[in-house]
Design an enzyme around this catalytic site. Sequence first.
Site, PDB file in Angstrom:
ATOM      1  N   ASP A   5       7.554  -6.298  13.396  1.00 21.22           N
ATOM      2  CA  ASP A   5       6.714  -5.491  12.510  1.00 21.22           C
ATOM      3  C   ASP A   5       5.696  -4.701  13.329  1.00 21.22           C
ATOM      4  OD1 ASP A   5       4.889  -4.520  10.573  1.00 21.22           O
ATOM      5  OD2 ASP A   5       5.315  -6.214   9.254  1.00 21.22           O
TER       6      ASP A   5
ATOM      7  N   SER B 156       2.822  -6.743   1.984  1.00 20.76           N
ATOM      8  CA  SER B 156       1.849  -5.950   2.729  1.00 20.76           C
ATOM      9  C   SER B 156       0.474  -6.004   2.061  1.00 20.76           C
ATOM     10  CB  SER B 156       2.358  -4.526   2.895  1.00 20.76           C
ATOM     11  OG  SER B 156       1.596  -3.810   3.830  1.00 20.76           O
TER      12      SER B 156
ATOM     13  N   HIS C  29       8.487  -3.982   9.221  1.00 24.33           N
ATOM     14  CA  HIS C  29       7.676  -4.143   8.019  1.00 24.33           C
ATOM     15  C   HIS C  29       8.525  -4.019   6.750  1.00 24.33           C
ATOM     16  CE1 HIS C  29       3.725  -4.633   6.365  1.00 24.33           C
ATOM     17  NE2 HIS C  29       3.770  -3.520   5.666  1.00 24.33           N
TER      18      HIS C  29
ATOM     19  N   TRP D 209       0.847  -1.190   0.000  1.00 25.39           N
ATOM     20  CA  TRP D 209       0.000   0.000   0.000  1.00 25.39           C
ATOM     21  C   TRP D 209       0.889   1.250   0.000  1.00 25.39           C
ATOM     22  CZ3 TRP D 209      -0.064   3.111   4.629  1.00 25.39           C
ATOM     23  CH2 TRP D 209      -0.944   4.212   4.566  1.00 25.39           C
TER      24      TRP D 209
END
Length: 272
Positions: free
Chosen positions: A223, A95, A252, A29
């Site tokens: 994360d 993700s 992440h 994203w």
Amino acid sequence: MPFFETSDGVRLAYEDYGAGEPIVFLASWALGADMWEYQVPFFLQHGYRCVMLDRRGHGRSDRPSTGYDVDTRTDDVAALIEHLELDRITLVAQSGGGGEAVRYLTRHGQDRIARVALLATTLPFLKLTDDNPEGVPEAVLEADLAQLRTDRPRWFADRAAGYFATHLGNNTSQALIDHLVQQCLSASPHATLEVQRQIFHTDHRADLAQINVPTFIAHGVADQSVPIDVSSRRTAKLVPHSVYNEYPTAGHGLHITHAGQLNDDLLEFIKS
């Protein structure tokens, strides 16, 4: 940079390098094709073709007002695959791109897909519901969306150190952090909000149950963006035949901070 046009008239940008068996990279994203700069050279050197998409509203693609639901985003991926006539594909998704990868398998079939790799994904289902007690309250999403509407650059900048888990000694320069924030800000504000909302509300548990191709799952234990207990540990249980790797010191952004280890693990998975 090449473009192709979707069925609803949106021009999407993509990059296509090399020859051999194709790897299609689906970005996180707010990010686009440029996020894969630490993967593409590695796999080109090992004889693979690397294809990366700027999803609608992101990077150099058109910025339409509609089409940010997972089915339309997945149809965009399918249109790219058809446009390039790809086969024996390895899908690599990070993700929020993970939802596009697994929805592709159930919506467009698995005939063209040889295997799928899911990196720090938001799967299986982020939203807290009666039958998803491990999920996140919707108030958390709404608070994030409100902050993004108010000061989008600050929202990304405030979370950048956690994204890379710099507190665990990951060697990430301020220049690299700033570069990633700028990549995130290249997505349209409207797409940023709408894709985030769609990712949160979309349940992929049924999609995961239908995966029949070899699957690689990787996630950083540290994360902060997508906690591992909410996501990949659950996903690995829903795809019992998967290869599952945890990276104890990764956040992440494991595709950057742990690129060497991750690339080696992906290559081993692809060649197995």
